[in-house]
Motif scaffolding. Structure first.
Motif, PDB file in Angstrom:
ATOM      1  N   PRO A 127       0.812  -1.230   0.000  1.00  0.00           N
ATOM      2  CA  PRO A 127       0.000   0.000   0.000  1.00  0.00           C
ATOM      3  C   PRO A 127       0.839   1.271   0.000  1.00  0.00           C
ATOM      4  CG  PRO A 127      -0.862  -1.567   1.598  1.00  0.00           C
ATOM      5  CD  PRO A 127       0.454  -2.122   1.115  1.00  0.00           C
ATOM      6  N   CYS A 130       1.528   2.124  -3.606  1.00  0.00           N
ATOM      7  CA  CYS A 130       0.406   1.935  -4.520  1.00  0.00           C
ATOM      8  C   CYS A 130       0.338   3.059  -5.549  1.00  0.00           C
ATOM      9  CB  CYS A 130      -0.898   1.853  -3.731  1.00  0.00           C
ATOM     10  SG  CYS A 130      -2.366   1.596  -4.743  1.00  0.00           S
ATOM     11  N   PHE A 211      -7.152  -1.143  -8.785  1.00  0.00           N
ATOM     12  CA  PHE A 211      -6.860   0.036  -7.957  1.00  0.00           C
ATOM     13  C   PHE A 211      -7.071   1.316  -8.755  1.00  0.00           C
ATOM     14  CE2 PHE A 211      -4.578  -2.924  -5.163  1.00  0.00           C
ATOM     15  CZ  PHE A 211      -4.908  -2.424  -3.926  1.00  0.00           C
ATOM     16  N   ALA A 218      -6.692   1.549  -2.066  1.00  0.00           N
ATOM     17  CA  ALA A 218      -5.431   1.238  -1.408  1.00  0.00           C
ATOM     18  C   ALA A 218      -5.651   1.094   0.082  1.00  0.00           C
ATOM     19  CB  ALA A 218      -4.411   2.351  -1.672  1.00  0.00           C
ATOM     20  N   GLY A 219      -5.158  -0.026   0.609  1.00  0.00           N
ATOM     21  CA  GLY A 219      -5.319  -0.296   2.039  1.00  0.00           C
ATOM     22  C   GLY A 219      -6.673  -0.847   2.393  1.00  0.00           C
TER      23      GLY A 219
END
Length: 220
Positions: A127, A130, A211, A218-219
């Protein structure tokens, strides 16, 4: 037992990685390479389940070593270890077909988790990098239609979209099959279809596409 081949041009780094993977049951270091030009022969000799590859090396960098390796049909997946300032080689590793990207100074448990995910057929995206991976993805435009695939999600069936979300979270085929109550063969079929519809060539490209287009955050 996950068989790991370590590739890094610094002996101290290889020693540190070796300690990380030997400290927990389930991993076996089957070989080490001090540069990228040794990877193909070492992989053929040791038959690893996953290769942990440094991005920067003296003679052949990790991106080029990955590209050469991925030309083999039976090539093992590659987890690339990067730092915060490797954007150019990160883009090259994406083009080469790396299955995962992990910061080099990550905690040991996170490295173990990343290696396990990639070895089991999943993908991994740290992450913390990312945003940089997404930038590299846009620049490389993996796949013939990837750069113009903004409406790709609309072309997926609901089940293909479910599979894409799970792929983007790093799930392997067994985990996806269990989550959705379908067979592994069906999972592979859905993955092949979504690759075609999104214009991507592999799981690493698919996870970045997800993504980039808000399928997952993200995360999250």
């Amino acid at each position: 037992m996950i068989r790991v081949l370590l590739v890094d041009d610094q002996e101290l780094v290889r020693a540190g990685l070796g300690r990380i993977f030997r400290s927990r049951a389930g991993f076996e270091i089957v070989g080490e390479c001090e540069d990228g030009d040794q990877v193909e022969a070492a992989a053929a000799r040791t038959e690893p389940d996953v290769i942990v590859m440094d991005i920067r090396m003296r003679r052949v960098d990790g991106a080029e070593a990955t590209r050469r390796l991925r030309q083999r049909e039976d090539a093992p997946p590659v987890l690339v270890l990067t730092t915060y300032d490797d954007d150019d080689t990160l883009a090259a590793a994406l083009r080469a077909g790396a299955a995962g990207f992990q910061l080099k100074d990550a905690p040991g448990e996170e490295l173990q988790q990343a290696v396990r995910a990639v070895a089991e057929g999943g993908s991994w995206l740290d992450p913390d990098i990312c945003g940089r991976v997404l930038t590299a993805y846009r620049a490389t435009q993996l796949g013939p239609a990837a750069g113009a695939a903004g409406d790709g999600l609309a072309r997926l069936t609901s089940r293909e979209a479910d599979v894409l979300r799970l792929v983007a979270r790093g799930a392997n085929n067994v985990e996806i099959a269990g989550e959705l109550g379908i067979s592994e063969v069906t999972v592979k079929t859905h993955i092949g279809h979504l690759f075609t519809k999104l214009g991507v060539r592999d799981r690493a490209a698919a996870i970045v596409w997800a993504f980039d287009h808000g399928v997952v955050a993200a995360g999250g």
